[in-house]
Design an enzyme around this catalytic site. Sequence first.
Site, PDB file in Angstrom:
ATOM      1  N   LYS A  15       0.837  -1.216   0.000  1.00 25.14           N
ATOM      2  CA  LYS A  15       0.000   0.000   0.000  1.00 25.14           C
ATOM      3  C   LYS A  15       0.867   1.260   0.000  1.00 25.14           C
ATOM      4  O   LYS A  15       0.599   2.198  -0.732  1.00 25.14           O
ATOM      5  CB  LYS A  15      -0.922   0.047   1.239  1.00 25.14           C
ATOM      6  N   ARG A  90      -9.270   0.822   9.220  1.00 25.79           N
ATOM      7  CA  ARG A  90      -8.824  -0.498   9.654  1.00 25.79           C
ATOM      8  C   ARG A  90      -9.858  -1.192  10.522  1.00 25.79           C
ATOM      9  O   ARG A  90      -9.682  -2.356  10.856  1.00 25.79           O
ATOM     10  CB  ARG A  90      -7.531  -0.355  10.464  1.00 25.79           C
ATOM     11  N   ARG A 128      11.274  -5.814   4.661  1.00 26.82           N
ATOM     12  CA  ARG A 128      11.092  -4.400   4.304  1.00 26.82           C
ATOM     13  C   ARG A 128      12.107  -3.491   5.003  1.00 26.82           C
ATOM     14  O   ARG A 128      12.379  -3.621   6.178  1.00 26.82           O
ATOM     15  CB  ARG A 128       9.669  -3.975   4.704  1.00 26.82           C
ATOM     16  N   ARG A 162      11.490  -0.916  10.381  1.00 26.18           N
ATOM     17  CA  ARG A 162      10.494  -0.544  11.391  1.00 26.18           C
ATOM     18  C   ARG A 162      10.523  -1.580  12.513  1.00 26.18           C
ATOM     19  O   ARG A 162      10.605  -2.766  12.242  1.00 26.18           O
ATOM     20  CB  ARG A 162       9.099  -0.545  10.757  1.00 26.18           C
ATOM     21  N   ARG A 173       0.296  -8.444  13.859  1.00 25.89           N
ATOM     22  CA  ARG A 173      -0.300  -7.494  12.914  1.00 25.89           C
ATOM     23  C   ARG A 173      -1.154  -8.222  11.880  1.00 25.89           C
ATOM     24  O   ARG A 173      -2.211  -7.738  11.502  1.00 25.89           O
ATOM     25  CB  ARG A 173       0.810  -6.673  12.239  1.00 25.89           C
TER      26      ARG A 173
HETATM   27  P1  AMP Z   1       1.085   0.849   8.941  1.00 22.85           P
HETATM   28  O1  AMP Z   1       2.266   1.714   8.681  1.00 22.85           O
HETATM   29  O2  AMP Z   1      -0.121   1.232   8.145  1.00 22.85           O
HETATM   30  O3  AMP Z   1       1.392  -0.626   8.833  1.00 22.85           O
HETATM   31  O4  AMP Z   1       0.696   1.106  10.477  1.00 22.85           O
HETATM   32  C1  AMP Z   1       1.602   0.820  11.530  1.00 22.85           C
HETATM   33  C2  AMP Z   1       0.906   0.822  12.864  1.00 22.85           C
HETATM   34  O5  AMP Z   1       0.289   2.113  13.094  1.00 22.85           O
HETATM   35  C3  AMP Z   1      -0.244  -0.171  13.016  1.00 22.85           C
HETATM   36  O6  AMP Z   1       0.195  -1.464  13.346  1.00 22.85           O
HETATM   37  C4  AMP Z   1      -1.044   0.496  14.140  1.00 22.85           C
HETATM   38  O7  AMP Z   1      -0.399   0.331  15.384  1.00 22.85           O
HETATM   39  C5  AMP Z   1      -0.951   1.967  13.768  1.00 22.85           C
HETATM   40  N1  AMP Z   1      -2.044   2.359  12.841  1.00 22.85           N
HETATM   41  C6  AMP Z   1      -1.908   2.854  11.578  1.00 22.85           C
HETATM   42  N2  AMP Z   1      -3.092   3.116  11.011  1.00 22.85           N
HETATM   43  C7  AMP Z   1      -4.027   2.793  11.941  1.00 22.85           C
HETATM   44  C8  AMP Z   1      -5.448   2.806  11.945  1.00 22.85           C
HETATM   45  N3  AMP Z   1      -6.149   3.222  10.859  1.00 22.85           N
HETATM   46  N4  AMP Z   1      -6.077   2.400  13.078  1.00 22.85           N
HETATM   47  C9  AMP Z   1      -5.378   1.993  14.162  1.00 22.85           C
HETATM   48  N5  AMP Z   1      -4.049   1.921  14.216  1.00 22.85           N
HETATM   49  C10 AMP Z   1      -3.354   2.313  13.118  1.00 22.85           C
END
Ligand code: AMP
Length: 225
Positions: A15, A90, A128, A162, A173
């Site tokens: 994404k 989400r 990654r 990360r 996750r």
């Molecule tokens: P991502 O970079 O999209 O994989 O997001 C990394 C982390 O940020 C996730 O595992 C959550 O802890 C938090 N996070 C990001 N977007 C959301 C969301 N829409 N709702 C809740 N937590 C989020």
Amino acid sequence: MSKIIVLMGAPGAGKGTQARLLQQRLGLPQISTGDMFRALGETKTPLAEEVRAIQQAGKLIPDELVIRVVEDRTAKDDCRRGYILDGFPRTAAQAEMLEELARRQLKKLSAILIDVPLQLLEKRMTGRRSCPICGEIYNLYFRPPKLDNKCDRHPEAELIQRTDDRQEKVRVRLETYERETAPLLDYYQHTGRLHRVDGLRSPEEIYGDIVKILNEEVVRTNPAN
Ligand code: AMP
């Protein structure tokens, strides 16, 4: 009518890579809640510590907070022509809020699922790495940088991983995604707004598929074009 492009897909599906390409080439802002909360986590506030702990555990940040951040960000001027959501919604509560937001902002929502088989996602996430300067995303297994662990454009910088991409967090996750986020796909499917692209193709091919979908939608909405 301007558009909200919602990029859906499991963590590691690509994404972020697509959101960056869409931003660079269509000039629409990329709104990544993950990036926004990672930036917030680096500030020195009590909230930052909470956010960091949740992210590092691979859990979800409470809906209320995420919703407030998205409302705020999408109210900015640069979102008037439309925007790209990466990592939001989400949960069901976030999806409901987004419907309301789209209505209020008079924007049409298109959900695009970047489809990658679950068994490949673990490797995509643990491999990654990203450049701390430009944010370019690499993968040690699938898209290695030219020099070992260095950005192609910024060789002075070591790529970073990360903390939540480490093996032990990746499972949590993926489970969270299956439980909370995957059900939203049915919802967008039933309302005729879900498009699927094959996430196993190259980033350029996937980008081409996405642009085709977006163009077809414009033709369908305005048959006179
Ligand atoms: P991502 O970079 O999209 O994989 O997001 C990394 C982390 O940020 C996730 O595992 C959550 O802890 C938090 N996070 C990001 N977007 C959301 C969301 N829409 N709702 C809740 N937590 C989020």
